[in-house]
Scaffold this active site. Structure first.
Site, PDB file in Angstrom:
ATOM      1  CG  ASP A   2      11.535  -6.177  38.677  1.00  0.00           C
ATOM      2  OD1 ASP A   2      11.919  -5.295  38.214  1.00  0.00           O
ATOM      3  OD2 ASP A   2      10.876  -6.420  40.118  1.00  0.00           O
ATOM      4  N   GLY A   3      10.896  -5.397  35.345  1.00  0.00           N
ATOM      5  CA  GLY A   3       9.837  -4.495  34.379  1.00  0.00           C
ATOM      6  C   GLY A   3      10.053  -3.149  35.549  1.00  0.00           C
ATOM      7  CD  GLU A   4       9.969  -2.819  41.302  1.00  0.00           C
ATOM      8  OE1 GLU A   4      10.753  -3.300  41.874  1.00  0.00           O
ATOM      9  OE2 GLU A   4       8.780  -3.639  41.749  1.00  0.00           O
ATOM     10  CG  HIS A  37     -11.498  15.390  28.073  1.00  0.00           C
ATOM     11  ND1 HIS A  37     -11.926  15.929  26.722  1.00  0.00           N
ATOM     12  CD2 HIS A  37     -12.816  15.028  28.212  1.00  0.00           C
ATOM     13  CE1 HIS A  37     -13.019  15.861  26.395  1.00  0.00           C
ATOM     14  NE2 HIS A  37     -13.110  14.952  27.108  1.00  0.00           N
ATOM     15  CG  ASP A  87     -16.997  16.758  20.400  1.00  0.00           C
ATOM     16  OD1 ASP A  87     -16.408  18.400  21.023  1.00  0.00           O
ATOM     17  OD2 ASP A  87     -16.014  16.168  20.541  1.00  0.00           O
ATOM     18  CE  LYS A  89     -17.091  12.938  20.663  1.00  0.00           C
ATOM     19  NZ  LYS A  89     -15.450  12.854  20.681  1.00  0.00           N
ATOM     20  CG  ASP A 133     -11.376  17.034  19.974  1.00  0.00           C
ATOM     21  OD1 ASP A 133     -11.876  17.149  20.407  1.00  0.00           O
ATOM     22  OD2 ASP A 133     -11.576  15.669  18.880  1.00  0.00           O
TER      23      ASP A 133
HETATM   24  C1  R5P Z   1     -13.979  13.765  23.533  1.00  0.00           C
HETATM   25  O1  R5P Z   1     -14.467  14.047  23.634  1.00  0.00           O
HETATM   26  C2  R5P Z   1     -12.200  14.262  22.743  1.00  0.00           C
HETATM   27  O2  R5P Z   1     -12.572  15.544  23.333  1.00  0.00           O
HETATM   28  C3  R5P Z   1     -12.089  13.526  22.713  1.00  0.00           C
HETATM   29  O3  R5P Z   1     -12.553  13.553  20.786  1.00  0.00           O
HETATM   30  C4  R5P Z   1     -11.297  12.257  21.856  1.00  0.00           C
HETATM   31  O4  R5P Z   1     -10.690  11.853  22.990  1.00  0.00           O
HETATM   32  C5  R5P Z   1     -10.642  12.168  20.033  1.00  0.00           C
HETATM   33  O5  R5P Z   1     -10.408  10.375  19.981  1.00  0.00           O
HETATM   34  P1  R5P Z   1     -10.555  10.028  19.478  1.00  0.00           P
HETATM   35  O6  R5P Z   1      -9.142  10.117  18.636  1.00  0.00           O
HETATM   36  O7  R5P Z   1      -9.671   8.560  19.873  1.00  0.00           O
HETATM   37  O8  R5P Z   1     -11.875   9.209  18.471  1.00  0.00           O
END
Ligand code: R5P
Length: 284
Positions: free
Chosen positions: A33-35, A125, A163, A187, A213
């Site tokens: 069943d996927g479990e 994050h 960013d 960004k 990142d």
């Molecule tokens: C968001 O602020 C994170 O630091 C990454 O920049 C983001 O998760 C990257 O996502 P994607 O590769 O989908 O642009």
């Protein structure tokens, strides 16, 4: 003993090696069943006081599997249970972004908290997600190791972040590399797959660029950042802690002119050339 979730087998093995602790046999099964069923058959005979579960919650299934492993270990009589979540899924949903939305990071952290005495996670994050766990939760910083695979001969390197939020990561990689300038792009995110990036002020013509990142998911952020770089840029390298590399992210980055993508083994992909095992072992 070290107990691995199915998505973190290479990292769990590396950690077992690093700590000279046994790597448990784990069986992963799925019912018709996927479990799911994740089991540690030898837990009783292992006669161990401490178990360390290593499981990146890269999917909802991986999350359930982690809860099952925690429960199987308690059921087997383990006293001290440490949960290592190398990549914590849902961590980016750390607030209710619209009325009626959940704080998903808090919801998953609560569930994981019920089965563990301690939590470690790698470069979440936002570090504040650690506060969602009830036992002590520690954010391990593995970013410095991202400099390891970079060529030693980078030409007047510029370490950029896509960013402002990731500038500390870019600085950490620059510091670990030992030389170079840092800057970041502006960004604005329009949707899950659509971001708008404004170039940084630094001159990149004739220089090698490393863009760092925390996560590369769809690759949109990185590829947009690379697109706005000056045409005279030399080689472009991309580094990240968590190489989710969903969907066509690798193709997107290759088409954008990236020479190499380097990530860690918090998520096991072809680009996971840096192990976070030493950083986790040190914290443990
Ligand atoms: C968001 O602020 C994170 O630091 C990454 O920049 C983001 O998760 C990257 O996502 P994607 O590769 O989908 O642009």
């Amino acid at each position: 003993m070290i107990v691995s979730g199915s998505a973190s087998q290479a990292l769990a093995a590396a950690l077992a090696h690093e700590l000279a602790e046994p790597l448990a046999t784990v069986e992963y099964d799925r019912f018709p069943d996927g479990e799911l069923l994740a089991a540690v058959p030898d837990v009783k005979s292992a006669d161990t006081d401490r178990a360390v579960v290593v499981a990146s919650t890269v999917s909802s299934d991986a999350h359930v599997e982690l809860l099952q492993l925690q429960d199987a270990l308690r059921e087997g009589g383990v006293d001290e249970l440490v949960t290592v979540i190398p990549y914590m899924g849902y961590a980016r949903q750390d607030e209710a972004f619209d009325p009626g939305h959940p704080v998903s990071a808090r919801a998953v952290a609560k569930a994981i908290s019920t089965g563990t005495d301690r939590v470690l996670t790698v470069n979440p994050h936002e570090r504040a997600v650690c506060d969602f766990f009830e036992p002590t939760a520690t954010a391990v910083d593995a970013a410095g190791r991202l400099a390891d695979p970079l060529p030693a001969d980078l030409t007047e390197p510029v370490f950029l972040s896509p960013d402002a939020g990731a500038i500390d990561l870019a600085r950490t990689v620059r510091d670990a590399y030992g030389r170079g300038e840092t800057d970041y792009f502006e960004k604005v995110r329009h949707s899950d797959c659509e971001v708008e990036i404004t170039p940084s002020d630094v001159t990149v013509a004739g220089r090698d660029v490393v863009v760092t990142d925390d996560i590369i998911a769809t690759g949109s952020t990185m590829s947009e950042a690379i697109d706005v770089l000056d045409a005279g840029v030399e080689r472009i390298f991309v580094t990240c802690v968590h190489p989710l590399l969903a969907s066509n992210a690798v193709t997107k980055l290759s088409r954008a002119g990236v020479e190499a993508i380097y990530g860690t083994d918090t998520i096991e992909r072809g680009s996971s050339v840096v192990s976070v095992a030493p950083a986790i072992a040190e914290e443990l």
